[in-house]
Scaffold this motif. Structure first.
Motif, short mmCIF file in Angstrom:
data_model
loop_
_atom_site.label_atom_id
_atom_site.label_comp_id
_atom_site.label_asym_id
_atom_site.label_seq_id
_atom_site.Cartn_x
_atom_site.Cartn_y
_atom_site.Cartn_z
N PRO A 102 0.82 -1.21 0.00
CA PRO A 102 0.00 0.00 0.00
C PRO A 102 0.85 1.26 0.00
O PRO A 102 1.81 1.39 0.78
CB PRO A 102 -0.81 -0.13 1.30
N SER A 128 -3.14 -6.85 -2.11
CA SER A 128 -2.33 -6.54 -0.94
C SER A 128 -2.33 -7.75 -0.01
O SER A 128 -3.08 -8.71 -0.23
CB SER A 128 -2.87 -5.31 -0.19
N TYR A 130 -2.92 -7.49 3.45
CA TYR A 130 -3.88 -7.36 4.54
C TYR A 130 -4.78 -6.14 4.40
O TYR A 130 -5.37 -5.68 5.37
CB TYR A 130 -3.12 -7.27 5.87
N GLY A 131 -4.90 -5.59 3.17
CA GLY A 131 -5.70 -4.40 2.97
C GLY A 131 -4.89 -3.13 3.15
O GLY A 131 -3.70 -3.18 3.51
N ASP A 132 -5.52 -2.00 2.90
CA ASP A 132 -4.82 -0.72 2.93
C ASP A 132 -4.81 -0.06 4.31
O ASP A 132 -4.19 0.99 4.49
CB ASP A 132 -5.47 0.25 1.93
N GLU A 133 -5.51 -0.62 5.27
CA GLU A 133 -5.59 -0.02 6.60
C GLU A 133 -5.35 -1.07 7.67
O GLU A 133 -5.38 -2.27 7.40
CB GLU A 133 -6.97 0.64 6.81
N GLY A 134 -5.14 -0.61 8.89
CA GLY A 134 -4.98 -1.53 10.01
C GLY A 134 -3.53 -1.79 10.37
O GLY A 134 -2.61 -1.47 9.61
N ARG A 137 -1.08 -3.60 7.89
CA ARG A 137 -1.02 -3.01 6.55
C ARG A 137 0.33 -3.23 5.86
O ARG A 137 0.38 -3.54 4.66
CB ARG A 137 -1.31 -1.51 6.67
N ASP A 138 1.42 -3.11 6.60
CA ASP A 138 2.75 -3.18 5.99
C ASP A 138 3.46 -4.50 6.23
O ASP A 138 4.66 -4.64 5.92
CB ASP A 138 3.61 -2.02 6.50
N ASP A 200 -10.07 -4.24 -5.45
CA ASP A 200 -9.06 -4.53 -4.43
C ASP A 200 -9.32 -5.89 -3.81
O ASP A 200 -10.46 -6.21 -3.45
CB ASP A 200 -9.10 -3.47 -3.32
N SER A 202 -7.26 -8.87 -0.99
CA SER A 202 -6.10 -9.11 -0.12
C SER A 202 -6.02 -10.58 0.20
O SER A 202 -7.02 -11.30 0.20
CB SER A 202 -6.20 -8.29 1.17
#
Length: 390
Positions: A102, A128, A130-134, A137-138, A200, A202
């Motif tokens: 992300p 992604s 694990y998604g773009d938030e939370g 995320r990285d 999107d 994940s």
């Protein structure tokens, strides 16, 4: 021969490893012209991800199986000239796929808002971990890590075993399938409205969706970790005899079957105490232990002769050497021979989808790194290469 459903569509595949490339592969199988956009230095990291040291033209066999029937453009997205050339390609593409972490594509100027301004009809697919938030995320979006974080590894193996991962990259491949579904839906909408859009997916969401049955039960009951069978485990929620059992010469799978009926067919007196249906889940370990001991007394073929004749759902557990020699495997015609640019060949699986009864195959292997850079970036765009199956 009629054109395939996605003939005439241009797909740009910026992704690496398995999830994104497997989606792009399926779009190529269905007729799209898929172009991998890779780093000039080494390209897709999957080129060097060897399985059993099997290689073709210096690239891993795995890379060839997941990137067959595509083209390759080498471009440094941090180089202004290369990036500008790629943007011109994006402006005339139909689909774009990437699996950067992300924020990376936004920093490069290839985020959704930027490319939608260049090409409002573009369908933009992003993978992604694990998604773009939370808080995750990285984190690295890698299949084994996602299997572990999602709880999936606690659904396989017997109760006395630790967490047991699947032997294949299930979350990668399922995520790629989900991405393909979303892209195809967005293309259908574009056909109606003329508008592109963003899709999107994940790895984590796909892993959780794969466990929908078990998670739904967990969320609506006592929220205790599901209990695996101690014997012949196959599903945390299905009663005995569901599982895989050893026989005198191999293994036998038993699906949903009434235990009392099974007792009669197997001539197993030790199952008599378990005729009450209400015990089949509560006492499944005890029931399975009895079945396991009994099935060890005769060969697999003997048991199948009895069970299949009675309509019981049972099957031999085959090894690959036995499977590929079986007439049922041969009848499916599921393999194809692909050829690399250097003339090497590799026997692999084909697309599992048939269109109008047509089996979709292509002899073209994965591209050499940057093989189509000049054709796609430096010269007027040429007609797409031969489509799948032609």
């Amino acid at each position: 021969m009629a054109e395939l459903p996605l003939s005439g569509l241009l797909v740009l595949d910026f992704s690496q490893f398995l999830a994104g490339p497997s989606c792009a592969l399926r779009l190529a199988d269905l007729g799209a012209d898929v172009v991998k956009v890779e780093r000039p230095q080494g390209g897709d990291l999957c080129r060097q991800l060897y399985v059993a040291d099997l290689a073709l033209d210096g690239d891993s066999a795995l890379f060839h199986t997941i990137n067959r029937n595509k083209r390759s453009v080498a471009a440094d997205l941090k180089d202004p000239a290369d990036l500008e050339a790629v943007k011109r390609l994006v402006a005339r593409a139909d689909v774009m796929i990437h699996n950067f972490r992300p924020g990376v594509m936004e920093r490069l100027g290839l985020g959704f808002d930027a490319v939608a301004a260049l090409n409002p009809r573009l369908v933009y697919g992003a993978v992604s971990g694990y998604g773009d938030e939370g808080p995750w995320r990285d984190k690295p979006g890698q299949d084994l890590l996602v299997q572990s974080l999602s709880g999936f590894v606690w659904l396989s193996g017997n109760a006395d075993q630790g967490p047991t991962p699947a032997g294949v990259s299930v979350t990668d491949i399922l995520t790629g399938a989900h991405l393909a579904q979303g892209i195809l839906a967005a293309l259908v909408r574009r056909g109606v409205t003329g508008r592109g859009g963003r899709v999107d997916v994940s790895l984590m969401e796909s892993a959780l969706d794969m466990q929908f049955e078990q998670l739904t039960t967990f969320l609506n009951t006592d929220r205790a970790q599901p209990r695996r069978s101690a014997v012949a485990h196959a599903n945390v929620h299905i009663a005995a005899p569901y599982g895989v059992y050893q026989t005198a010469d191999g293994y036998l799978a038993l699906a949903m079957t009434p235990v009392d009926r099974l007792a009669e067919l197997l001539d197993c007196a030790a199952l008599e105490p378990f005729r009450d249906r209400s015990t089949w889940f509560i006492e499944r370990d005890a029931i399975k232990a009895v079945i396991a001991d009994h099935l060890m007394t005769r060969p697999t073929a003997d048991w199948l002769a009895v069970l299949e004749a009675a309509g019981v759902w049972a099957a031999e557990v085959m090894t690959w050497p036995r499977l590929v020699e079986h007439d049922a495997f041969k009848a499916l015609d599921v393999t194809q021979l692909i050829e690399s640019a250097g003339g090497g060949t590799l026997l692999t699986t084909r697309c599992p989808i048939r269109i109008d009864g047509r089996i979709l195959t292509s002899p073209r292997g994965a591209p050499r790194l940057g093989a189509d850079t000049a054709a796609m970036l430096e010269e007027p765009m040429l007609d797409g290469n031969a489509r799948v199956g032609e």
